[in-house]
Design a protein around this motif. Structure first.
Motif: not given
Lengths: 306, 211
Positions: A198-227
């Protein structure tokens, strides 16, 4: 000592630490006075101390503090409850009137007992829309769905078995749990099957489970390569409903469309990394990093790129 | 223990000492131990994280250590500071873990190889990269040298305090530190002047070998 022979780092380190006998120490000092390379080595040794001293020592992550809190509470015995080392905000109270908080109760006609919050329900999370956990020690209220550890597979297996046995009763609800997943990495615009929620919102996202340990540095880079490389998570996991609820909360806060979600770590702490488009043509994102237990931001949301 | 961060000025010294809290815990006060944990968890975390170099391992070690301290609080003898006692439990939990995983000490040629491996340009070396490099370098040391360097050089404890934690003579701590620094020097020397772009380490290694 002539310039032909140099002292090795260990002797120089012992000199610096005052471990050499007086005679040897004097010889080495006399050599150092005339030998630049050995002087450089001595400076390298001093630099080691400086680098080590300057390396930041981070505070204990909240997730670890909570774990220890739990372990000590268990140690103290059930009568004492948590020792309250790190109390998360009471999300139940804060989000009480949100539509997705009220939805699950209406979707529990198949619950065997008449108390939908019973902790020992044999049918685990996937069909329960992430409301309850039997693991309530983290939150004093005891009602918040604590996220199961991702490798707690027996619960999922049990859910699958239950689904086979009781298909006629619960299939609709089961698929509503699994329907939160878009079956494609580029699922930004894919039409997510969201049958009975009954949620009003459609769930239009991809859910992945990389288990990757992100750092602040990495989050400044393009994220497609991580996801990108991480497998898309299938339905039925006990995490999925909880993550979905949290995604909805974040989307509600940001008023942006969450399009990719990864389960991993942030600086060693379990985290859910959510990306929403700020400007799709410019590929700029808002990145929200929240903890999977309380859906609380682990750091300030930032702008990133895909 | 007397470390820079460990001795609050008399003005901000907590009204209840660690020893009093521990006594209260032994006498059944359900909140006393959590107060001890709150006071010291960040430092215990730092010690474990730096000694083990892995957040998951460190979390397990600190949890084991606090649970163990909780259980055996009754065996604490007042001659040591509570912090020293806690550090000892944490360090021992870390050393146990490393021994169980039988971490192999790294041979000298591997150290030289590591020193000559490409390193990030120093001016681009952010805090986190430095941190990771230091972690990786520390992992190459034998456990006793690593534990000594973490306490003395990273956490800033005196040699005497570290000796109490590690339960060895001060001279042993000094010599472990000296040997550890000697092994780290070729690996970390490129961080010496972060604005200096030359690869000091390799040049030094060559000089050292060629005499």
């Amino acid at each position: 000592m002539t310039g032909d022979t140099h002292y090795d780092l260990e002797i120089l380190a012992e000199l610096a630490e005052g471990l050499l006998d007086a005679g040897t120490a004097r010889q080495v000092r006399e050599h150092l006075a005339v030998c630049d390379p050995c002087g450089e080595l001595l400076a390298d040794l001093a630099a080691v101390r400086e680098v080590l001293a300057a390396t930041p020592t981070p505070a204990m992550p909240m997730g670890v503090a909570l774990r220890i809190d739990k372990a000590l509470a268990a140690e103290a015995g059930s009568g004492r409850g948590g020792v309250g080392l790190a109390e998360p905000p009471n999300w139940d109270e804060l989000m009480r009137d949100s539509p997705w908080e009220q939805a699950p109760a209406r979707h529990s006609p198949w619950e065997p007992g008449n108390d939908p919050l019973a902790g020992n329900d044999p049918l685990p999370e996937p069909v329960r829309l992430g409301v309850v956990s039997d693991d309530g020690t983290i939150v004093p209220a005891g009602r918040r769905a604590a996220r199961r550890r991702r490798w707690a597979m027996p619960a999922v297996a049990a859910a699958a078995a239950a689904a086979v046995v009781g298909t006629a009763v619960i299939s609709t609800n089961l698929f509503s749990g699994g329907g939160t997943i878009v079956a494609g990495q580029q699922g930004v615009t894919a039409d997510a099957p969201s049958p009975t929620r009954s949620d009003v919102r459609a769930k239009a996202y991809a859910l992945t489970d990389s288990g990757h340990n992100y750092s602040d540095q990495e989050l400044k880079q393009p994220l497609e390569s991580f996801f990108g490389p991480a497998p898309i998570v299938g339905g039925g996991s006990s995490d999925v409903a909880g993550v979905d609820k949290c995604v909805n909360r974040v989307a509600n806060r940001t008023k942006l469309k969450v399009f990719a979600v990864d389960q991993g770590q942030y600086n060693g702490q379990e985290a859910v990394i959510m990306t929403s488009w700020k400007n799709k043509s410019a590929k700029t994102l808002r990145i929200d990093i929240v903890d999977p237990f309380n859906c609380k931001n682990l750091r300030k949301p930032t702008v990133g790129s895909w | 223990m007397n470390s820079p961060s460990d001795t609050p000025s008399s003005a901000e010294r907590p009204a209840v000492t660690d020893a009093e809290l521990l006594t209260a815990h032994i006498n059944g006060d359900p909140h006393a131990f959590s107060e001890i944990v709150k006071r010291h968890r960040d430092r215990m975390w730092a010690v474990a994280l730096r000694t083990l170099g892995d957040p998951d391992e460190a979390a397990d070690a600190v949890q084991d250590a606090f649970v163990s301290a909780y259980r055996k609080a009754g065996t604490f003898r007042g001659e040591a500071a509570v912090t020293t006692w806690l550090h000892r439990i944490v360090v021992n939990a870390c050393l146990d873990r490393m021994r169980r995983k039988s971490v192999r000490p790294v041979a000298d040629d591997e150290l030289i190889e590591a020193a000559e491996r490409d390193t990030p340009m120093p001016d681009q070396t952010g805090e986190r990269e430095v941190s990771m490099e230091v972690s990786a370098a520390l992992k190459m040391l034998p456990t006793d040298q690593r534990a000594a360097l973490v306490l003395v050089d990273m956490m800033g404890y005196s040699v005497e305090d570290a000796a109490q934690v590690l339960e060895v003579p001060s001279g042993t701590v000094k010599s472990r530190c000296a040997r550890g620094r000697a092994k780290l020097a070729p690996i970390l020397s490129h961080l010496r002047n972060r604005s200096d772009l030359s690869r000091v380490s390799s040049a030094k290694g060559a000089e050292l070998r060629d005499g």
